[in-house]
Design an enzyme around this catalytic site. Structure first.
Site, short mmCIF file in Angstrom:
data_model
loop_
_atom_site.label_atom_id
_atom_site.label_comp_id
_atom_site.label_asym_id
_atom_site.label_seq_id
_atom_site.Cartn_x
_atom_site.Cartn_y
_atom_site.Cartn_z
N HIS A 1 -8.65 35.02 -3.06
CA HIS A 1 -9.75 34.34 -2.40
C HIS A 1 -10.69 34.59 -3.17
CE1 HIS A 1 -13.68 33.39 0.53
NE2 HIS A 1 -14.08 34.32 -0.26
N ALA B 1 1.16 -1.07 0.34
CA ALA B 1 0.03 0.61 0.43
C ALA B 1 1.17 1.35 0.07
CB ALA B 1 -1.21 -0.34 1.24
N GLY B 2 2.00 1.45 -0.82
CA GLY B 2 2.73 2.56 -1.12
C GLY B 2 2.08 3.38 -2.25
N VAL B 3 2.71 4.03 -3.14
CA VAL B 3 2.21 5.06 -3.58
C VAL B 3 1.78 4.81 -5.19
CG1 VAL B 3 3.13 6.86 -5.04
CG2 VAL B 3 4.32 7.14 -2.91
N ILE B 4 2.53 4.08 -5.53
CA ILE B 4 1.77 3.06 -6.52
C ILE B 4 0.84 2.26 -6.34
CG2 ILE B 4 1.93 1.25 -8.60
CD1 ILE B 4 4.88 2.79 -8.55
N GLY C 1 7.31 -1.55 -4.84
CA GLY C 1 8.44 -1.43 -5.08
C GLY C 1 9.40 -1.15 -6.47
N ALA D 1 10.23 11.50 -10.71
CA ALA D 1 11.31 11.66 -12.13
C ALA D 1 11.59 13.58 -12.16
CB ALA D 1 9.53 11.85 -12.84
N ASP E 1 16.34 6.76 -10.85
CA ASP E 1 16.15 6.33 -9.43
C ASP E 1 17.03 5.20 -9.55
OD1 ASP E 1 13.54 7.59 -9.93
OD2 ASP E 1 12.77 5.68 -10.46
P1 FAD Z 1 13.27 6.01 -16.36
O1 FAD Z 1 11.82 6.49 -16.44
O2 FAD Z 1 13.25 4.13 -16.06
O3 FAD Z 1 13.82 5.45 -17.35
C1 FAD Z 1 15.28 4.87 -17.83
C2 FAD Z 1 15.48 4.47 -19.35
O4 FAD Z 1 16.19 3.78 -19.51
C3 FAD Z 1 14.19 3.41 -19.84
O5 FAD Z 1 13.30 3.96 -20.76
C4 FAD Z 1 14.52 1.98 -19.84
O6 FAD Z 1 14.35 1.21 -20.57
C5 FAD Z 1 16.16 2.49 -20.56
N1 FAD Z 1 17.12 1.42 -20.22
C6 FAD Z 1 17.36 1.60 -19.41
N2 FAD Z 1 19.09 0.81 -19.04
C7 FAD Z 1 19.06 0.42 -20.76
C8 FAD Z 1 20.37 0.13 -21.18
N3 FAD Z 1 21.77 -0.90 -20.98
N4 FAD Z 1 20.57 0.86 -22.31
C9 FAD Z 1 19.61 1.49 -22.75
N5 FAD Z 1 19.05 1.72 -22.14
C10 FAD Z 1 17.91 1.31 -21.29
N6 FAD Z 1 6.96 9.59 -10.02
C11 FAD Z 1 6.72 10.89 -10.13
O7 FAD Z 1 7.54 11.81 -9.95
N7 FAD Z 1 5.91 10.85 -10.28
C12 FAD Z 1 4.27 9.99 -10.31
O8 FAD Z 1 3.20 10.80 -10.25
C13 FAD Z 1 5.00 9.38 -10.71
N8 FAD Z 1 3.92 8.29 -10.86
C14 FAD Z 1 4.66 7.05 -10.80
C15 FAD Z 1 4.16 5.57 -11.73
C16 FAD Z 1 4.12 4.46 -11.65
C17 FAD Z 1 2.99 3.48 -12.12
C18 FAD Z 1 5.47 4.15 -11.95
C19 FAD Z 1 5.53 2.85 -12.09
C20 FAD Z 1 6.83 5.35 -11.50
C21 FAD Z 1 5.89 6.19 -10.93
N9 FAD Z 1 6.84 7.38 -10.41
C22 FAD Z 1 6.28 8.67 -10.45
C23 FAD Z 1 7.94 7.34 -10.71
C24 FAD Z 1 9.26 7.49 -12.15
O9 FAD Z 1 7.95 7.20 -13.10
C25 FAD Z 1 10.23 7.40 -11.90
O10 FAD Z 1 11.04 7.72 -11.08
C26 FAD Z 1 11.28 7.55 -13.10
O11 FAD Z 1 10.78 7.19 -14.45
C27 FAD Z 1 12.74 7.54 -12.79
O12 FAD Z 1 13.43 8.19 -14.30
P2 FAD Z 1 14.89 7.91 -14.16
O13 FAD Z 1 14.91 8.17 -15.58
O14 FAD Z 1 15.57 7.89 -13.35
O15 FAD Z 1 14.97 6.63 -15.38
P1 AMP Z 2 5.96 2.31 -2.87
O1 AMP Z 2 7.55 1.93 -3.12
O2 AMP Z 2 5.09 3.82 -2.33
O3 AMP Z 2 5.62 2.30 -3.78
O4 AMP Z 2 5.51 1.31 -2.09
C1 AMP Z 2 6.51 0.10 -2.04
C2 AMP Z 2 4.96 -0.38 -0.57
O5 AMP Z 2 4.76 -2.50 -0.67
C3 AMP Z 2 6.01 -0.23 1.21
O6 AMP Z 2 4.27 0.39 1.43
C4 AMP Z 2 6.48 -1.68 1.05
O7 AMP Z 2 5.79 -1.52 2.72
C5 AMP Z 2 5.45 -2.26 0.52
N1 AMP Z 2 6.18 -4.37 1.50
C6 AMP Z 2 6.97 -4.16 0.50
N2 AMP Z 2 7.60 -5.82 0.60
C7 AMP Z 2 6.20 -6.12 1.00
C8 AMP Z 2 5.25 -7.38 0.85
N3 AMP Z 2 6.60 -8.05 0.90
N4 AMP Z 2 4.13 -7.51 1.12
C9 AMP Z 2 3.58 -6.14 1.44
N5 AMP Z 2 3.92 -5.24 1.06
C10 AMP Z 2 5.15 -4.98 0.51
#
Ligand code: FAD
Ligand code: AMP
Length: 473
Positions: free
Chosen positions: A450, A189-192, A277, A326, A318
């Site tokens: 306001h 029950a985290g962000v996603i 996560g 992001a 990330d």
């Molecule tokens: P990424 O976006 O993961 O991009 C990495 C890229 O590198 C990918 O295209 C991958 O294919 C490519 N790649 C990897 N290895 C190689 C390689 N060796 N050669 C070539 N290409 C490669 N964050 C927010 O801030 N706001 C949000 O609302 C939010 N919502 C989210 C919802 C979901 C469902 C998910 C899954 C994530 C969400 N996030 C959100 C997190 C956010 O998506 C990430 O923090 C962000 O995308 C990280 O950016 P990045 O550029 O580090 O990596």
């Molecule tokens: P987030 O990183 O915000 O998407 O959150 C991930 C959530 O998953 C966190 O609240 C963790 O505590 C939870 N979590 C991680 N591993 C497990 C697991 N094995 N079972 C249930 N919840 C988990």
């Protein structure tokens, strides 16, 4: 295609593509290698965020919110829409169009900035060389003065619930359902988990979230998390804490076995979403003779300026420490670009905003009350509920609050926490205030229009000094 670049970026997510554009603006010759291929087989820029993360999740959150409004909320405004029909494939199609438009936009930006898009896999070799293997074709070696690793993250898998994207999904699969499952289980029950759970709950699923920790949203200020939980449960989402998932069996339904303080439990669902996560993505990223340092959790080790242990090689987003957000990655990408050309770029890690796009939204920046207490920092708190603002009432969203904590002696703002309507937009003011080291008094003396939701921020700042107007202090 050239084989010599000032900068090669591996990964075109928000960290990599933003860093690449900033490098190009500063006059550097840039190539970006990215291997992402979307479901129709086409390569696509933007990484996780644009293709399977931030953007598609918000598109579905917005669509499901419209559905909820049409079904339950418009009538009280005196708008009768008759019977409301749900077309999930159209909802997914619209989401895909939003993604395609935005990723296409990045392609245009690359063109305009003369950035080369190299479609395939990138691997770091010694001496700042990079092996590029195109999706179709032979590997070749490219030279660069600087290399930026921006390879992002991938969902964490757990042995108790292996993802098949049919019955057991990760976030990628949860964004692609074309029918509403009757019952949905969510592990984590985290962000996603909360965002995906909200989408399908609004569309009619019975959603149960199984969370391992005993505390709901442990990273969020506890007062805010408590209020959010109350609202989520009122919407029908069930949140079970302290659950250790042991096993899941697939048949007609998914049968989940877990343990909590009451012992062994079982939950039957039609779809199970695993959202526990994400982990840094470093698969096949370095050649054997490259000694890139990673930490014990697999993140590429960097200093405050995103420099790795190899001179001329940087890592952002990330794949390195810090929140997986992001905008955090994008700031790091820009910082690295500026430092490459000798400018004094930096990232203020103390003022990174967090947002959870549920209803109500949750957003915060800075310290939580618990962290101030444990650090022994003297502070004063001001809270203000949206129910006392005219705008939230007019919108029929009188839910949630703004909470501001400021240093008891200097009055400097230390943390701002919001649960309520448009918290994602309201937090911007708090970030700016903290970036400029503002005091609560500064916010209290700033004129807020306001009637707006931002008046709740204003009143919370006044409340720090016990002088909120629309509240008995
Ligand atoms: P990424 O976006 O993961 O991009 C990495 C890229 O590198 C990918 O295209 C991958 O294919 C490519 N790649 C990897 N290895 C190689 C390689 N060796 N050669 C070539 N290409 C490669 N964050 C927010 O801030 N706001 C949000 O609302 C939010 N919502 C989210 C919802 C979901 C469902 C998910 C899954 C994530 C969400 N996030 C959100 C997190 C956010 O998506 C990430 O923090 C962000 O995308 C990280 O950016 P990045 O550029 O580090 O990596
Ligand atoms: P987030 O990183 O915000 O998407 O959150 C991930 C959530 O998953 C966190 O609240 C963790 O505590 C939870 N979590 C991680 N591993 C497990 C697991 N094995 N079972 C249930 N919840 C988990």
């Amino acid at each position: 295609m050239s084989s010599n670049y000032d900068v090669i970026v591996i990964g075109a997510g928000p960290a990599g593509y933003v860093g690449a554009i900033r490098c190009a603006q500063l006059g550097l010759r840039v190539g970006v290698i990215d291997e992402f291929v979307r479901k129709d087989g086409e390569p696509s820029l933007g990484g996780t965020c644009l293709n399977v993360g931030c953007i598609p999740s918000k598109a579905l959150l917005d669509s499901s919110d419209e559905y909820l409004k049409a079904e339950h909320e418009l009538a009280s405004h005196g708008i009768k829409v008759g019977s409301v029909e749900l077309d999930v494939p159209q909802m997914i199609k619209r989401k895909d169009k939003v993604v395609q438009d935005l990723t296409g936009g990045i392609k245009q930006l690359f063109k305009a900035n003369k950035i080369e898009w190299l479609q395939g896999h990138g691997k770091l070799l010694a001496d700042r060389k990079v092996e590029f293997t195109p999706h179709k074709g032979k590997a070749q070696t490219l030279d660069a003065e600087h290399v930026i690793l921006a390879t992002g993250s991938t969902p964490i898998d757990i042995g108790a619930a292996p993802v098949d994207q049919e019955q057991v999904l990760n976030s990628d699969g949860a964004l692609e359902l074309t029918e509403v499952p009757k019952r949905m289980g969510v592990i984590g029950a985290g962000v996603i988990g909360l965002e995906m759970g909200s989408v399908w709950n609004r569309l009619g699923s019975k959603v149960v979230l199984l969370e391992a920790q005993d505390t709901f949203l442990a990273a969020v200020d506890s007062q805010i998390a408590k209020e959010a939980r109350k609202q989520f449960e009122a919407q029908g989402m069930e949140i079970r804490l302290g659950c250790r998932v042991k096993d899941s069996r697939k048949g007609k339904t998914v049968s989940i076995h877990y343990e909590d303080t009451d012992g062994k439990q079982n939950l039957q669902v039609d779809k199970l979403v695993v959202s526990v996560g994400r982990r840094p993505h470093t698969d096949n990223l370095t050649h054997d003779d490259v000694d890139l340092l990673t930490d014990e959790r697999g993140y590429v080790h960097v200093n405050d300026y995103c420099e790795t242990n190899i001179p001329g090689v940087y890592a952002v987003g990330d794949v390195v420490r810090g929140p997986m957000l992001a905008h955090k990655g994008s700031e790091e990408g820009m910082m690295v670009a500026e430092r490459i050309v000798g400018q004094p770029g930096e990232v203020n890690y103390e003022t990174i905003p967090w947002v959870i796009y549920t209803d109500p939204e949750i957003a915060w920046v800075g310290k939580t009350e618990a962290s101030l207490k444990s650090a022994g920092t003297p502070y004063r708190t001001g809270t203000f509920g949206f129910a006392a603002t005219g705008r939230a009432r007019a919108m029929d969203k009188p839910v949630g609050m703004v909470k501001i904590m400021a240093h008891a002696e200097t009055d400097r703002i230390l943390g701002v926490h919001i649960v309520g309507p448009q918290a994602s937009e309201l937090i911007g003011e708090a970030v700016l205030a903290m970036e400029y080291a503002a005091s609560a008094e500064d916010l209290a003396r700033t004129i807020h229009a306001h009637p707006t939701l931002s008046e709740a921020v204003h009143e919370a700042a006044l409340a720090v000094d016990g002088r909120a107007i629309h509240k008995a202090n």
